[in-house]
Every structure is written in C-alpha cells, then in structure tokens.
Design a protein around this motif. Structure first.
Motif, PDB file in Angstrom:
ATOM      1  N   VAL A  34       0.685  -1.060  -0.025  1.00 38.42           N
ATOM      2  CA  VAL A  34       0.360  -0.033  -0.790  1.00 38.42           C
ATOM      3  C   VAL A  34       0.735   1.372   0.050  1.00 38.42           C
ATOM      4  O   VAL A  34       1.862   1.675   1.112  1.00 38.42           O
ATOM      5  N   GLY A  35       0.547   1.886  -1.322  1.00 34.94           N
ATOM      6  CA  GLY A  35       1.301   3.492  -0.944  1.00 34.94           C
ATOM      7  C   GLY A  35       2.358   3.385  -1.815  1.00 34.94           C
ATOM      8  O   GLY A  35       3.921   4.503  -1.926  1.00 34.94           O
ATOM      9  N   SER A  36       2.825   2.329  -2.414  1.00 33.68           N
ATOM     10  CA  SER A  36       3.980   2.278  -3.125  1.00 33.68           C
ATOM     11  C   SER A  36       3.763   1.807  -4.530  1.00 33.68           C
ATOM     12  O   SER A  36       2.752   0.248  -5.219  1.00 33.68           O
ATOM     13  N   ASP A  37       4.395   2.391  -5.865  1.00 32.50           N
ATOM     14  CA  ASP A  37       3.593   2.085  -7.188  1.00 32.50           C
ATOM     15  C   ASP A  37       5.265   1.660  -7.276  1.00 32.50           C
ATOM     16  O   ASP A  37       6.428   2.016  -7.900  1.00 32.50           O
ATOM     17  N   ALA A  38       4.879   0.013  -7.724  1.00 31.48           N
ATOM     18  CA  ALA A  38       6.294  -0.933  -8.323  1.00 31.48           C
ATOM     19  C   ALA A  38       5.845  -0.557 -10.057  1.00 31.48           C
ATOM     20  O   ALA A  38       7.154  -1.780 -10.704  1.00 31.48           O
ATOM     21  N   LEU A  39       5.031  -0.144 -10.798  1.00 35.47           N
ATOM     22  CA  LEU A  39       5.177   0.150 -12.297  1.00 35.47           C
ATOM     23  C   LEU A  39       4.948   1.669 -12.624  1.00 35.47           C
ATOM     24  O   LEU A  39       5.237   1.571 -13.879  1.00 35.47           O
ATOM     25  N   ARG A  40       5.630   2.427 -11.784  1.00 38.51           N
ATOM     26  CA  ARG A  40       5.895   3.615 -12.224  1.00 38.51           C
ATOM     27  C   ARG A  40       6.896   4.776 -11.653  1.00 38.51           C
ATOM     28  O   ARG A  40       7.233   4.266 -10.266  1.00 38.51           O
ATOM     29  N   SER A  41       8.270   4.190 -12.331  1.00 42.33           N
ATOM     30  CA  SER A  41       9.728   4.865 -11.806  1.00 42.33           C
ATOM     31  C   SER A  41       9.880   6.564 -10.922  1.00 42.33           C
ATOM     32  O   SER A  41       9.010   7.079 -11.798  1.00 42.33           O
ATOM     33  N   VAL A  59      16.753  -1.275 -13.945  1.00 43.98           N
ATOM     34  CA  VAL A  59      15.778  -1.917 -12.701  1.00 43.98           C
ATOM     35  C   VAL A  59      15.012  -1.000 -11.949  1.00 43.98           C
ATOM     36  O   VAL A  59      16.290  -0.386 -10.711  1.00 43.98           O
ATOM     37  N   PHE A  60      13.576  -0.768 -12.056  1.00 38.74           N
ATOM     38  CA  PHE A  60      13.618  -0.239 -10.663  1.00 38.74           C
ATOM     39  C   PHE A  60      12.530  -1.225  -9.788  1.00 38.74           C
ATOM     40  O   PHE A  60      12.048  -0.607  -8.129  1.00 38.74           O
ATOM     41  N   SER A  61      11.975  -2.046  -9.726  1.00 33.83           N
ATOM     42  CA  SER A  61      11.362  -3.306  -9.213  1.00 33.83           C
ATOM     43  C   SER A  61      11.681  -4.188  -9.057  1.00 33.83           C
ATOM     44  O   SER A  61      12.084  -4.500 -10.543  1.00 33.83           O
ATOM     45  N   LEU A  62      11.006  -5.032  -8.238  1.00 34.60           N
ATOM     46  CA  LEU A  62      11.755  -6.465  -9.177  1.00 34.60           C
ATOM     47  C   LEU A  62      10.520  -7.485  -8.293  1.00 34.60           C
ATOM     48  O   LEU A  62      10.092  -7.071  -7.123  1.00 34.60           O
ATOM     49  N   GLY A  63      10.378  -9.020  -8.761  1.00 31.84           N
ATOM     50  CA  GLY A  63       9.736  -9.497  -8.224  1.00 31.84           C
ATOM     51  C   GLY A  63       9.825 -10.685  -8.263  1.00 31.84           C
ATOM     52  O   GLY A  63      10.518 -11.103  -9.345  1.00 31.84           O
ATOM     53  N   LEU A  93       2.932 -13.028  -7.280  1.00 30.11           N
ATOM     54  CA  LEU A  93       3.652 -12.023  -6.826  1.00 30.11           C
ATOM     55  C   LEU A  93       4.163 -10.777  -6.485  1.00 30.11           C
ATOM     56  O   LEU A  93       3.649 -10.027  -6.863  1.00 30.11           O
ATOM     57  N   PRO A  94       4.778 -10.669  -5.324  1.00 30.57           N
ATOM     58  CA  PRO A  94       4.559  -9.573  -4.567  1.00 30.57           C
ATOM     59  C   PRO A  94       5.541  -9.081  -6.029  1.00 30.57           C
ATOM     60  O   PRO A  94       6.810  -9.479  -6.104  1.00 30.57           O
ATOM     61  N   LEU A  95       5.047  -7.621  -6.259  1.00 38.60           N
ATOM     62  CA  LEU A  95       6.064  -6.855  -6.698  1.00 38.60           C
ATOM     63  C   LEU A  95       6.481  -5.402  -6.230  1.00 38.60           C
ATOM     64  O   LEU A  95       6.144  -4.647  -5.348  1.00 38.60           O
ATOM     65  N   LEU A  96       8.176  -5.188  -5.524  1.00 43.45           N
ATOM     66  CA  LEU A  96       8.665  -4.291  -4.892  1.00 43.45           C
ATOM     67  C   LEU A  96       9.890  -3.424  -5.231  1.00 43.45           C
ATOM     68  O   LEU A  96      10.481  -4.128  -5.745  1.00 43.45           O
ATOM     69  N   PRO A  97       9.807  -2.624  -5.234  1.00 38.00           N
ATOM     70  CA  PRO A  97      10.598  -1.321  -5.652  1.00 38.00           C
ATOM     71  C   PRO A  97      12.165  -1.956  -4.914  1.00 38.00           C
ATOM     72  O   PRO A  97      12.577  -2.005  -3.434  1.00 38.00           O
ATOM     73  N   VAL A  98      12.966  -1.830  -5.644  1.00 39.46           N
ATOM     74  CA  VAL A  98      14.064  -2.431  -5.682  1.00 39.46           C
ATOM     75  C   VAL A  98      15.318  -1.439  -4.506  1.00 39.46           C
ATOM     76  O   VAL A  98      14.912  -0.428  -4.674  1.00 39.46           O
TER      77      VAL A  98
END
Length: 644
Positions: free
Chosen positions: A39-46, A111-115, A133-138
C-alpha cells in the motif's frame, strides 16, 4: 454542453489501466501472476530522480533446476489494460519447476522494481496456474502497515516463503524484585529494559475482569506484581507473515482439538525450526495471567507451528488442554532460554540459559531471576528435546572431563553454532540471590565428550566447557557465525563501558578428530579492529549473516539499535570481516559500508529476517530504547536488494 459532459468519461476510458496480472503462456498450461504491491508503493512507475515515469519494459527470467535460463521481454507498447501477456510461449512442460524473476525497468532501462518466486510450474492436467507475485521497488525500505506486530523482545525466524513472529512485549520489563518476596526491595537490582530503580507499582497493568473466586482462591484475572515486572505482553503472541501476499495473520484455523486459533500473552518462548518437516517448535515461556488473558495457562508451553500447507498454516499445542497440562515437566515454568540446535543422535535442541520459575507461584511468572540456594537456584541444568517424537527431559550441565563440576550459566547468554555442530555461549546477565547484578564476561562451549561419566547408554549427555572470557562483559550482544569456524561478537556493552574496550570480538574453533567433540579441539580468541561505523557497542540492534560463497567470511547486515544514549538508530549497514597483512603479520579487521538506504525511522529492539527471495524483513521494535520516551512501532519494513 453534452460534449463537455462526455469529455471526462472519454478521458477516463482512454487512460490505460495499470497492470495487475501478467500471463505467461506455456506449452501445457498458462501461468497467471497476480501482482501484489505494498500500500502506497507503485512498483510499475519509476520515481528514480531524473528517470521518472511508467515502465519501459518488463523482463521475465525463468531459471530451471539444471541452471537453464529462459528470458522474455514485454514492452510498454505491448501492453494495454490490466492484463499483460507475453506473446511468445515459454517452453516448459508438465512437472517442470523453475524460479521466476520479473524485473521492471524505468524509462531509461534501469531496474527499479523486482518480483521473485521459487518452485513454479504446471502440474499434471493443469490448464492454468494462478499465483500471487509481490512486486517491490529495489534497494529501498518499503513500509508495511502492521499494527499486529507492534512489540519488542520477541523472537522471529524465516519459515517457507514468509516469517514467524512469537511473543514480545509492549512495555519494558525490569529486574526489580517483587516487594512481597523475601529478597531485596522492589527498587533493587539492575533493570534490563527499563532504567534501574523503576517503581514497580507503575508497571502494573489495569486488571481485567475478575470472576467470582471460590474459598481460598485468588481472583481469576488479577496479575501479580512479578507478572507486571515482565512488562505488558502483546495480546496475539503468534504472527505469520506471508511474503506472497504481503499480509500478516494473527489467527489460525482450528481443524482438530489440538489446534489453537492463537496463544494469548506469551513471553519468553524459544523457537526451534525443523525445516525438513516444515514446522517450528515453540518451547517454554509463560502466558502472562491477567488483563485480557483470564484462561488458566498451562505450566509447560510446547506448541507447533506447521506451514507445510502455505495457504493454511496451523498452530497446535501439546500442553494447552485439560488432558495435557501435566506433561513436559522439563519445560514447566521455563522461560527465556536459548534454543541451541544439537547434532546428536537423540537430541535435536537444548534449551539453555533460561529461568525455571518456582511452581508454588504458578501460573503467574516468577520474576525476576535470582540465585538463592537452597530455596531456589539458577539452573545448572538444561532442557533437551527430541523433535521427532516430542520427548523432553532435563539434563545436568557438567564440565567435559571425569568428575567435572556442575556449570551454572548466566541468564540469557548469546550463542552461535560452528560448522561441526558445537556451539559457543557467552555474556548474558550475572545473577545472585538479589537478582541480576550486571552483564557477564563468561564464555562457554557446548560440546560432546569421550570422557563422559555417569551416562546411561540410552541418554547421552552434552557438556559445557568454560573456556575463555570476553574482553568486557556483554549482555544482549549479537553472535554471528560468519564461517564454519569463526563467530563474530558484536555490541552488548554497558553504556558506561570504557571507550577503549574493543566493540567486537572474534572466536575461532578448530575441531579435533571428531567434529563437535571436546577432545582435541581448540577455541581461540582473535583480536579484530573495528573503525568508524563498524564500531557497534550498543544493544537493541538486529543482525544476520548474509549468504556467500567461497572461503572468506560472509557479510553481515545490521539494522537499528541505539545511536546515542536514549535515541534509537536508523542504521542499515553491511559489515565485512577481513584478514589483512600488516607488516608481515596477519590480522583481522571489521569494515562497514552503507546499505542502499537507512531505515525510514529509527528502531530499537526489532528483529531481522532474510526471506527466501533474498529480501530483508524488519519486524517490531520501538521508536526509542526502553526507559525513554518511545513506543512500539506500527509498521514492518521490507527491502529488496538488487545488483545489476
């Protein structure tokens, strides 16, 4: 006018929807990934500085068991709507298993996010497999709302694709003797969490509802003073974190009469992980009586957390139940022991350095620990457990030679295991008849011996050998096995300790002819030089050894702690133990480098776990050390490291 009214609708319909599902077509089935974000994190927008914007590509990597790698790319121009699908099918068959990586790239290609997820594949007759699949900023800390884990003084460990948290308190505990005890007055002794001289009356929680008591019986919900000195426990004692969904669970399904939905107000339990059986044993501890816990707790705590079905982890008990209360005498009233794995034919874990409360005050806690023979003495014994058949018993600690004296360990020593199955224990709290007197400099080894005396053949013994002493007394230090033969000691020094004393110590164990045995082995104390941020002297930080390959010591991750007296730290460091040549003499040094980001807020008393996808999870902790302003934090932190 109609055109103006339609314009917002047209703009809405024309906006591309965020991807929530990624589909991977295979030869025999379709793999569907439900993307999970914090919540509060956008792993698809850098949001990388100078490189902001929607992703430019999503790279797929599938790594098979034999090391073969399959790669695919999905560009932004190839996607529309909430479902993205790789155009080219992937060549995997029924029964194939592989590890998956999904790398999301910024507009410039970074690369700015990873699952990551392990062990994926299609089973027989499966047309579609759907997984989260959790997707998190790196390379940054991501906050997870987690009011359930607001506590400190807990235990945690990685289990499967998640983590288990057990016990913990919301308020500090104190080493002050109860006023109604024959021992010293209530403001005597040394405080562990809170400052010395705590007014025990201020620690008493509000009493919960009181039921009618029979003649001569105590009210059912009145906490004792010794209970209050232990601090207010967290109500839900067992918490499971599911990495795939990024969710915390504090209640479990009850499928049999042995199953529990939860264990109330549990503190002081030790954890032993049976990885091959996919379960964790919760051993010892005490459920604090009073407030919201009006059910009479068992004298012995022996529970099992089973995660063999990741979608339905269960919690069962061998002691909570009227027909089980009298069992496991070795665990009755045993709290705050260390669970030390043992390489032994009949023993899997030894519980050492804990405190057996006196049964005459059960079920309430008998606190604080003290050594006052003959009425009561700190244990010169340990509880040993066979995890395969759930057998527990007590055994005497002796020096590993004929006629060896009994050994009384300090309270709550730190420990680490060597590669041959032996262990080193050190520091902790020295105890006399008045209670805790201060931190200890004692060092012991847990070994087997060929010179055993008074041994029954069916019950082999373990032995404790008093070896060296620490350069300075330490309590709540961290012990880290950076290699099979090296253990690094960090922190745990008293605040008033001499600044010239070394902040770190290094111990090397060279086994003899038989691994894990006393005979022929040598324990050496090695000087190690720590400079700058590598000088870690405080308590309340968390640390773990990171995976590595080769013969060099593995790196260590350290988070939180105390920066200066009364202030929690936001440190996040990588430490490396290095051997250097100085004028022809080999010596050891400890160097520090910053992790990609400091903690978002300072933490004292948190725990740290390495999850199966390589991410770091921080659970619990306070905003300031006990004795100062501060409270348990309501968030957990997760960090996904990535190196190109």
């Amino acid at each position: 006018m109609k055109l103006l009214l339609l314009l917002p609708l047209l703009l809405f319909l024309g906006c591309p929807k965020e991807i929530v599902v990624v589909e991977i077509p295979g030869r025999s089935c379709n793999l569907r990934l439900n993307l999970v974000q914090a919540v509060g994190s956008d792993a698809l927008r850098s949001d990388l500085p100078g490189d902001e914007g929607s992703f430019s590509a999503i790279d797929l990597r599938l790594i098979a068991a034999d090391g073969a790698v399959i790669e695919r790319r999905l560009t932004d121009s190839d996607t529309s709507g909430s479902v993205a699908r790789f155009a080219e099918p992937v060549a995997f068959e029924e029964g194939d298993r592989f590890d998956l990586e999904l790398l999301v790239r910024s507009p410039s290609g970074r690369v700015f996010s990873l699952g990551r997820r392990k062990g994926l594949g299609c089973g027989t007759s499966e047309n579609e497999v759907i997984v989260d699949l959790p997707l998190l900023p790196v390379n940054r800390w991501v906050e997870l709302a987690a009011p359930q884990v607001a506590r400190f003084g807990h235990a945690s460990m990685t289990v499967g694709a998640g983590a288990l948290l057990v016990g913990g308190r919301k308020t500090p505990r104190a080493f002050a003797a109860p006023a109604n005890d024959a021992g010293p007055s209530a403001d005597a002794g040394v405080a562990l969490d809170a400052a010395a001289g705590v007014d025990a009356g201020q620690l008493l929680p509000e009493a919960g509802p009181s039921e009618d008591a029979g003649a001569g019986e105590a009210p059912s919900c009145e906490p004792s003073l010794s209970d209050a000195l232990l601090g207010e426990p967290a109500a839900a004692s067992v918490i499971h974190f599911d990495r795939y969904t990024l969710r915390f669970s504090d209640s479990f399904e009850q499928q049999s009469r042995r199953d529990l939905a939860q264990i109330p107000s549990l503190v002081g339990s030790a954890l032993f992980h049976q990885q091959e059986r996919q379960r964790v044993l919760l051993l010892g501890g005490v459920s604090i009586f009073g407030r919201d816990n009006c059910e009479l707790p068992p004298a012995a705590q022996f529970h099992i957390f089973d995660y063999s079905d990741p979608s339905k982890p269960s919690l069962s008990s061998l002691t909570w139940g009227e027909d089980q209360r009298g069992g496991h005498l070795a665990l009755q009233h045993l709290s705050f022991a260390q669970a030390i794995p043992v390489d032994h034919e009949l023993i899997d874990v030894a519980l050492m350095g804990g405190y057996w409360g006196r049964p005459q005050v059960a079920p309430q806690a008998d606190w604080p620990p003290r050594h006052d023979p003959p009425g009561f003495s700190m244990p010169h014994r340990m509880a040993v457990v066979n995890a395969a058949n759930f057998v527990s018993r007590r055994d005497t600690l002796r020096a590993p030679w004929a006629g060896g004296d009994e050994i009384r360990l300090p309270f709550q020593p730190s420990f680490a295991t060597f590669g041959d199955g032996s262990a080193i224990l050190f520091g902790g709290w020295s105890v006399d008849r008045s209670g805790v007197t201060g931190s200890s400099d004692e060092v012991y080894q847990l070994l087997r011996s060929n010179q055993a005396t008074e041994i029954e053949l069916e019950v082999p013994h373990l032995y404790a050998k008093h070896s060296l002493t620490l350069t300075a007394p330490r309590a709540h230090a961290q012990a880290l096995n950076v290699s099979d033969r090296l253990v690094l000691v960090l922190g745990g020094l008293d605040g008033q300790s001499e600044p010239a004393l070394p902040s770190a110590e290094l111990y090397k164990w060279t086994p003899g002819g038989r691994p894990g045995f006393f005979e022929g082995g040598t324990l050496e104390h090695l000087a190690i030089d720590a400079q700058g941020e590598a000088q870690i002297r405080d308590r309340g930080f968390a640390a773990l050894v990171l995976p590595c390959e080769g013969s060099q010591p593995c790196p260590i991750l350290v988070v939180g702690g105390e920066s200066v007296a009364g202030n929690a730290s936001d440190r996040a460091l990588i430490l490396n133990v290095q051997q250097v040549d100085r004028n022809g003499q080999l010596s050891w040094r400890l160097v520090a480098e910053a992790l990609g980001a400091s903690l978002p807020e300072p933490r004292w008393g948190a725990s740290l776990n390495l999850l199966d996808d390589g991410s770091y999870l921080v659970l619990g902790g306070r905003s300031a050390p006990p004795g100062d302003l501060g409270a348990p934090l309501q968030t957990a932190l997760i960090y996904q490291p990535y190196t190109p």
